[in-house]
Design an enzyme around this catalytic site. Sequence first.
Site, PDB file in Angstrom:
ATOM      1  N   GLU A 169       0.834  -1.096   0.052  1.00  0.00           N
ATOM      2  CA  GLU A 169       0.073   0.065   0.025  1.00  0.00           C
ATOM      3  C   GLU A 169       0.832   1.131  -0.074  1.00  0.00           C
ATOM      4  O   GLU A 169       1.365   1.845   0.862  1.00  0.00           O
ATOM      5  CB  GLU A 169      -1.032  -0.126   1.247  1.00  0.00           C
TER       6      GLU A 169
ATOM      7  N   GLU B 252       4.366   8.440  -4.177  1.00  0.00           N
ATOM      8  CA  GLU B 252       5.267   7.897  -2.917  1.00  0.00           C
ATOM      9  C   GLU B 252       6.359   6.937  -3.660  1.00  0.00           C
ATOM     10  O   GLU B 252       6.819   6.177  -2.599  1.00  0.00           O
ATOM     11  CB  GLU B 252       4.298   7.313  -1.898  1.00  0.00           C
TER      12      GLU B 252
HETATM   13  N1  SAH Z   1       1.064  -1.223   5.061  1.00  0.00           N
HETATM   14  C1  SAH Z   1       0.391  -0.254   6.110  1.00  0.00           C
HETATM   15  C2  SAH Z   1       1.035   1.067   6.004  1.00  0.00           C
HETATM   16  C3  SAH Z   1       0.891   1.697   4.587  1.00  0.00           C
HETATM   17  S1  SAH Z   1       1.631   3.416   4.628  1.00  0.00           S
HETATM   18  C4  SAH Z   1      -1.226  -0.305   5.888  1.00  0.00           C
HETATM   19  O1  SAH Z   1      -1.649  -0.509   4.710  1.00  0.00           O
HETATM   20  O2  SAH Z   1      -1.779   0.251   6.969  1.00  0.00           O
HETATM   21  C5  SAH Z   1       3.061   3.069   3.497  1.00  0.00           C
HETATM   22  C6  SAH Z   1       4.207   2.733   4.437  1.00  0.00           C
HETATM   23  O3  SAH Z   1       5.370   2.223   3.582  1.00  0.00           O
HETATM   24  C7  SAH Z   1       5.038   4.017   5.249  1.00  0.00           C
HETATM   25  O4  SAH Z   1       5.159   3.529   6.611  1.00  0.00           O
HETATM   26  C8  SAH Z   1       6.276   4.156   4.527  1.00  0.00           C
HETATM   27  O5  SAH Z   1       7.390   4.372   5.652  1.00  0.00           O
HETATM   28  C9  SAH Z   1       6.552   2.848   4.087  1.00  0.00           C
HETATM   29  N2  SAH Z   1       7.435   2.616   2.745  1.00  0.00           N
HETATM   30  C10 SAH Z   1       7.366   3.402   1.431  1.00  0.00           C
HETATM   31  N3  SAH Z   1       8.111   2.843   0.670  1.00  0.00           N
HETATM   32  C11 SAH Z   1       8.745   1.757   1.115  1.00  0.00           C
HETATM   33  C12 SAH Z   1       9.869   1.015   0.605  1.00  0.00           C
HETATM   34  N4  SAH Z   1      10.273   1.082  -0.510  1.00  0.00           N
HETATM   35  N5  SAH Z   1      10.489   0.265   1.698  1.00  0.00           N
HETATM   36  C13 SAH Z   1      10.085   0.293   2.732  1.00  0.00           C
HETATM   37  N6  SAH Z   1       9.158   0.822   3.342  1.00  0.00           N
HETATM   38  C14 SAH Z   1       8.234   1.681   2.521  1.00  0.00           C
END
Ligand code: SAH
Length: 686
Positions: free
Chosen positions: A144, A153
């Site tokens: 996500e 993002e």
């Molecule tokens: N999966 C959770 C949070 C989603 S928010 C849910 O669905 O509730 C997205 C998260 O991904 C954030 O915490 C951000 O720090 C992390 N993130 C984004 N890109 C990333 C990457 N390439 N590798 C690791 N973490 C990542």
Amino acid sequence: MKTFCGRANPTTGSMEWLEEAEDYDYHQEIARSRYADMLHDKDRNVKYYQGIRAAVSRVKERGEKAIVLDIGTGTGLLSMMAASAGADFCYAIEVFKPMANVAVKIVEKNGFSDKIKIINKHSTEVTVGPDGDMECRANILVTELFDTELIGEGALPTYEHAHKYLVQEGCEAVPHRATVYVQLVESKRMWSWNKLFPIHVEAEDGEKIIVPPSEMENCPGVPSVCDIQLNQMPSRDFTTLSDVMTMFSVDFSKPVQSASTCYRVQLEPVKSGKAQIVLSWWDIDMDPTGMINCTMAPYWVKPTSALQWRDHWMQCVYFLPNEEPVLQGEKVYLTACRDEYSVWYKLQKAREEENKADVCVESPVCRCHAHLLWNRPRFGELNDQNRTHQYIKSLRKVLNTDSVCLCISDGSLLPVLVHCLGAKQVQCFILVFRSLQCSLAFFSANHLEDKIKVLEARPELLKPSHFEDKKISVLVGEPFFSTSLLPWHNLYFWYARTAVTSHLSSNVTVLPQSASLHMMIVEFQDLWRIRSPCGICEGFDVQTMDDMIKDSLNFRESKEAEPHPLWEYPCKSLSDPQEVLTFDFRKTVPQHCLSTEGSVNLLRKGRSHGAVLWMEYHLDADTSVSTGLMQISNEKGNCEWNPHCKQAVYFFSSVIESETLSDPGAVTYAIKFDTKTGEIAMDFKL
Ligand code: SAH
């Protein structure tokens, strides 16, 4: 030890992961994060869970072990869903260290420690192999990583890398696919966020028109996304010129390419008009059949009963480089171009169709400087004729042929107005902060380059020679500064005014003459969710997350107000608006603090979620401009806010509910403006 922190690069708009020393103050980041909003997004959570269950079943039906890779696990939610659905093992990757730590705790509390391994790394650093972070490649990819623009993002490069190195060929992906939709519209309101309209000024010697520089006409603007709660845009404010079209899709179960590319669709306008804006949103299919669909479509596209409020995913407004007349039924081509992180649009008439080389345009670069200086709400504010009229009315009263005027504001049109209104003799100086090129272009478009003297100095460094040894008789400001985040940050005007005191004549007119801070207690329709604890999410205990947010909010001794554009977030007033502090610009900033205490009565029943604060500027004794409340529009207390400004919202740590009108209660407050630091501290008791 290091902590990774995500930041949007102000120039490119792309997401950067910066390493910070461990004592980095990440509390602000957590306190203001969107995790709570995501956990409250029931529609999203339910559909992810359905999609994950279906993917695990498909893998199991093939007789394989279900090995999940969850990139960006946050609280660990999606991995816990996968483990509950029967996944054999989950690798949960999270780059943000405080989150990764919380995920470990949440996973343990929910009893999944043996099934879920939290890895505190960026996914591109993750290794696979006997000694690696992951023992083997995964066959289910859950993520996500989407923002309102879908790719902002960094979802595409992350997927590209994951397919190359972290997952098996033919893996199942949840979501399976994303699709971006567009609709072409004409909207004076939204177009006014991107171009400056000519300003008509009634002066003594006839009507004058202030025109924008010609470079602005075809300027493609900046690539940063304009994301808004489109559901708050009334249908009277735009005209749809096309049907909703599918612009492009991304299949996440196959290798993904992040390199820049273009997509093109043919449109047949359903109405003639001026094509100005592309409205856009996306949906995600959680499974290959498309049966589990989560959509951001706005109210006119889907039944309002299906609308899920959310703030982490909204809708996008894209501005075409210039407005283009289109005729009903006469085909046009809409091109979406994207790089790794952002999308932009171009419209072409059918006859230009052959010219394909021209189609893949470069990322927009602002040529007129205005889009670098003014953000979208600021364009809207400058185009607000009502507001301009207030300034004209007030300026007219004070300007005369002998006026020596100093203007203090960022990228302001006030000096041009001053010139239009005053006779030729008006001496006008402008103190520019971040707006030199744009201001110069503006002055020259209006043939004022030698009439307005630009002073490029900090106010405290100005010398009499800067003003040709004259004393200032009229000091004006909007006030507006592009560095302001909270409403009272524009009080910088007062500090600058104080710094130039020795250059002011003894009977100087300061316009605005004063400002006041106003406050009102409100009940939000939805915005309360972003700061409200979640507790249990789809059966998983995520309270550790709530606690972490609470800790971060309490980290600073005084809780802070946060800026929100409230026209996007409906609320109703529970109290009368109240003036709490005044700032007299005719005098210098005092040495002592300004503080006030009192109480406001709650007049309506409802849930008191917080206080809203805003500034009003008193241009003269009978002309005021509000940057907050415009009016309370009905007996229910629904509020109408200035659409160009952000207001300050102070969320109460606990909500009080007043059920009866006979005893609605009161809120006591203490508010203190520290003139040394320029900060406002506040405390409320219910
Ligand atoms: N999966 C959770 C949070 C989603 S928010 C849910 O669905 O509730 C997205 C998260 O991904 C954030 O915490 C951000 O720090 C992390 N993130 C984004 N890109 C990333 C990457 N390439 N590798 C690791 N973490 C990542």
